[in-house]
Motif scaffolding. Structure first.
Motif, PDB file in Angstrom:
ATOM      1  N   ARG A 342       0.831  -1.211   0.000  1.00  0.00           N
ATOM      2  CA  ARG A 342       0.000   0.000   0.000  1.00  0.00           C
ATOM      3  C   ARG A 342       0.866   1.263   0.000  1.00  0.00           C
ATOM      4  N   ASN A 343       2.082   1.117  -0.520  1.00  0.00           N
ATOM      5  CA  ASN A 343       2.967   2.259  -0.706  1.00  0.00           C
ATOM      6  C   ASN A 343       3.003   2.625  -2.185  1.00  0.00           C
ATOM      7  N   ILE A 344       3.587   3.771  -2.481  1.00  0.00           N
ATOM      8  CA  ILE A 344       3.734   4.215  -3.861  1.00  0.00           C
ATOM      9  C   ILE A 344       4.788   3.372  -4.571  1.00  0.00           C
ATOM     10  N   ALA A 345       4.484   2.946  -5.801  1.00  0.00           N
ATOM     11  CA  ALA A 345       5.476   2.268  -6.639  1.00  0.00           C
ATOM     12  C   ALA A 345       6.298   3.329  -7.347  1.00  0.00           C
ATOM     13  N   LEU A 346       7.622   3.236  -7.221  1.00  0.00           N
ATOM     14  CA  LEU A 346       8.482   4.261  -7.798  1.00  0.00           C
ATOM     15  C   LEU A 346       8.696   4.057  -9.291  1.00  0.00           C
ATOM     16  N   ASP A 347       8.734   2.811  -9.738  1.00  0.00           N
ATOM     17  CA  ASP A 347       8.975   2.548 -11.150  1.00  0.00           C
ATOM     18  C   ASP A 347       8.324   1.231 -11.529  1.00  0.00           C
ATOM     19  N   ILE A 348       8.047   1.060 -12.819  1.00  0.00           N
ATOM     20  CA  ILE A 348       7.437  -0.163 -13.333  1.00  0.00           C
ATOM     21  C   ILE A 348       8.160  -0.599 -14.603  1.00  0.00           C
ATOM     22  N   ALA A 349       8.012  -1.876 -14.939  1.00  0.00           N
ATOM     23  CA  ALA A 349       8.533  -2.422 -16.192  1.00  0.00           C
ATOM     24  C   ALA A 349       7.693  -3.639 -16.545  1.00  0.00           C
ATOM     25  N   VAL A 350       7.547  -3.910 -17.827  1.00  0.00           N
ATOM     26  CA  VAL A 350       6.828  -5.084 -18.300  1.00  0.00           C
ATOM     27  C   VAL A 350       7.850  -6.094 -18.808  1.00  0.00           C
ATOM     28  N   THR A 351       7.756  -7.344 -18.333  1.00  0.00           N
ATOM     29  CA  THR A 351       8.711  -8.378 -18.718  1.00  0.00           C
ATOM     30  C   THR A 351       8.387  -8.923 -20.106  1.00  0.00           C
ATOM     31  N   MET A 352       9.289  -9.764 -20.633  1.00  0.00           N
ATOM     32  CA  MET A 352       9.089 -10.377 -21.944  1.00  0.00           C
ATOM     33  C   MET A 352       7.809 -11.211 -21.978  1.00  0.00           C
ATOM     34  N   SER A 353       7.422 -11.776 -20.837  1.00  0.00           N
ATOM     35  CA  SER A 353       6.215 -12.609 -20.771  1.00  0.00           C
ATOM     36  C   SER A 353       4.967 -11.798 -20.476  1.00  0.00           C
ATOM     37  N   GLY A 354       5.087 -10.477 -20.344  1.00  0.00           N
ATOM     38  CA  GLY A 354       3.925  -9.631 -20.128  1.00  0.00           C
ATOM     39  C   GLY A 354       3.562  -9.391 -18.682  1.00  0.00           C
ATOM     40  N   ASP A 355       4.395  -9.848 -17.748  1.00  0.00           N
ATOM     41  CA  ASP A 355       4.131  -9.600 -16.327  1.00  0.00           C
ATOM     42  C   ASP A 355       4.637  -8.203 -15.949  1.00  0.00           C
ATOM     43  N   LEU A 356       3.999  -7.618 -14.937  1.00  0.00           N
ATOM     44  CA  LEU A 356       4.358  -6.270 -14.490  1.00  0.00           C
ATOM     45  C   LEU A 356       5.293  -6.354 -13.287  1.00  0.00           C
ATOM     46  N   VAL A 357       6.393  -5.601 -13.342  1.00  0.00           N
ATOM     47  CA  VAL A 357       7.350  -5.525 -12.233  1.00  0.00           C
ATOM     48  C   VAL A 357       7.338  -4.094 -11.697  1.00  0.00           C
TER      49      VAL A 357
END
Length: 551
Positions: A342-357
């Motif tokens: 429940r904290n702010i996500a500082l950055d995101i990326a989408v993997t080769m398989s389409g999952d969110l990091v």
């Protein structure tokens, strides 16, 4: 016989070094006389457990102290980053330092060993076993294929009778030579895989022996070979020969009999897969537009930090909210995911398989979203994760700062396993300053927007510095203020210049090409490109994502 019962071997209190010991603190692993017990218990910051010396539990097999050979290193000095004994502590050399229990400090080491063992048993060893089995099957199919070739050539020879005996024998000989070369290549590769498989089995046995032992010195001496095993040998690509019979004409027997197709054996570096690593063909050359075009604007209604393409029609965003949001290009909110902490996500990326990091600054973790379930992938100690990038090989690149913000580095992870650290140049000087954004170029260079140093820092795959870009000497622009960074199919490097409301485009060698500054950009922050090189820009202050055609 207990040492206390031997007059010639009287042991002294670790604290005062004068009186004979009578008690033992099992938390701190030190021996105490009656007078020093009270002083030791006065430290209320720890939950001491003082027992009579004879009732102490067995002492773990701590490493011996290099300075006091009769002592064991029961504690760990956090400042000096070394194990120490009680005599070291009371000598004054570590005055004011923080200490932890040695076994607690080293408790993470068995976990690393367990992870290595798990990977060896569940991934690496089965992969080598499967490939070895496949090679056996390939040898069986080899026999069938070459038998079929021989039969075809023989049948054609019988039709032509004696007139073509010379041709038949010649082509049979060619087949035999091809078969021998093919079989020799397979036997060589099979032998290589068998040897590596034996090495893996030995590593598994060694790890089990270490984990079953309480000898910390064995644990400390352990060196993982998983990175070496994880790199699979190249696979032979074989173009099998075939026979193409022609209609028989006696006058042109030599030409009409038929021929064997060419035979070749080549090595494909990524033919075997421990993880996804797709070869990509060279893209067509795309010139930059003289005037980039703003094609779409998406209003997200919150301050944006990062944007990442799930597809050419859908984008993930994160900002000053604990919700990760997926939008289509019409601005419709398709999905919302609340961060695990429940904290702010500082950055995101989408993997080769389409999952969110995403990275979580407050919990010091990197997490992955799979089927709406959030799993912790990486948890840092004494480091703060900033920005993440999913690479073409399936690894994660994570930038991070130390707790005191005096050090910064990039770590490559395969799952939760650290594979590579990039922190210093060839002269031992820091490559990065702080607050670094990261992207992988098509040529596998690692591109970092170092906001603290106001520079773009690019290293090759091995971590060797290639160049630093500190802005273009333009009279119309102020100081360089890089934040988000991305790369495209042409190996261009694009980075936002937030304070100047523009985007710099560099070639793969760090040469400035041009700005994007005509699309009414307002504090551009995060960047990404889709599969056809459309640029998506997350604007921090306007709450908007802008899609820009620039090639």
């Amino acid at each position: 016989m207990d040492p206390l019962d031997r007059a010639q071997d009287i042991l002294l209190c670790d604290l005062c070094q004068k009186a004979a010991l009578q008690s033992h603190c099992e938390l701190c692993q030190i021996n105490l006389c009656k007078a020093c017990v009270g002083e030791h218990l006065s430290d209320s910051s720890k939950r001491h457990n003082v027992v009579p010396y004879k009732q102490r539990t067995s002492i773990p097999n701590f490493p011996k102290c290099t300075n006091h050979t009769q002592k064991h290193c029961e504690l760990y000095c956090e400042q000096c980053d070394i194990p120490v004994c009680s005599t070291c502590i009371y000598s004054g050399k570590h005055k004011g330092h923080d200490f932890s229990y040695a076994l607690q400090k080293l408790s993470s080491k068995p976990k690393i060993l367990e992870n290595d063992l798990e990977e060896l048993e569940e991934n690496i060893y089965p992969t080598y076993e499967e490939i070895t089995s496949d090679l056996n099957s390939e040898k069986v199919n080899l026999e069938k294929h070459y038998e079929k070739l021989t039969t075809a050539v023989t049948k054609q020879g019988e039709d032509l009778h004696r007139e073509i005996d010379i041709i038949i024998n010649k082509q049979k000989s060619e087949i035999d030579e091809m078969k021998k070369e093919h079989l020799a290549a397979l036997n060589k590769q099979q032998k290589e895989f068998k040897q590596i498989t034996l090495d893996i089995k030995q590593s598994i046995a060694d790890l089990k022996r270490i984990l079953d032992s309480n000898d910390v010195s064995l644990t400390s001496a352990y060196k993982s070979k998983n990175v070496e095993f994880r790199i699979l040998p190249p696979k032979f690509n074989v173009i099998l020969p075939s026979f193409s019979p022609n209609q028989i004409k006696k006058e042109t027997l030599n030409q009409m009999f038929g021929s064997l197709s060419a035979f070749s054996i080549t090595k494909e570096e990524h033919g075997y897969t421990m993880k996804t690593s797709k070869a990509v063909s060279s893209p067509p050359v795309k010139p930059l537009l003289d005037k980039p075009e703003l094609t779409t604007t998406i209003d997200t209604r919150y301050n944006l930090y990062s944007v990442s393409c799930l597809s050419d029609e859908e984008i993930w965003t994160c900002g000053n909210d604990k919700i990760l949001k997926l939008f289509n290009l019409e601005g419709k909110l398709l999905k919302s995911i609340q961060t695990k902490s429940r904290n702010i996500a500082l950055d995101i990326a989408v993997t080769m398989s389409g999952d969110l990091v995403y990275s979580d600054y407050d919990t010091k973790t990197v997490n992955i979203v799979k089927n709406k379930q959030i799993q912790e992938v990486i948890r840092l100690q004494r480091w703060i994760p900033w920005y993440v990038c999913s690479t073409s090989s399936g690894d994660l690149l994570v930038t991070m700062d130390s707790y005191d913000y005096k050090q910064s580095k990039v770590i490559r992870y395969s799952g939760s396993t650290e594979k590579q650290t990039i922190q210093f140049n060839s002269e031992g000087k820091p490559l990065y300053s702080s607050c670094c954004y990261v992207s992988e170029n098509r040529n596998l260079n690692i591109c970092v927007a170092d906001n603290g140093a106001r520079a773009v820092v690019v290293v090759n795959q091995a971590g060797k510095l290639l160049f630093r870009y500190t802005g273009h000497p333009s009279t119309t622009k102020g100081f360089f203020d890089p934040h988000g960074i991305t790369t495209d199919s042409q190996s261009h490097i694009l980075t936002t210049d937030t304070s100047q409301h523009c985007i710099h485009i560099l070639d793969q060698d760090g040469q400035f090409l041009r700005y994007i500054d005509n699309c009414d950009l307002q504090h551009p922050w995060g960047l990404c490109v889709d599969t056809v090189d459309n640029l998506f820009v997350a604007e921090c202050s306007s709450y908007k994502v802008k899609k820009i055609k620039y090639m």
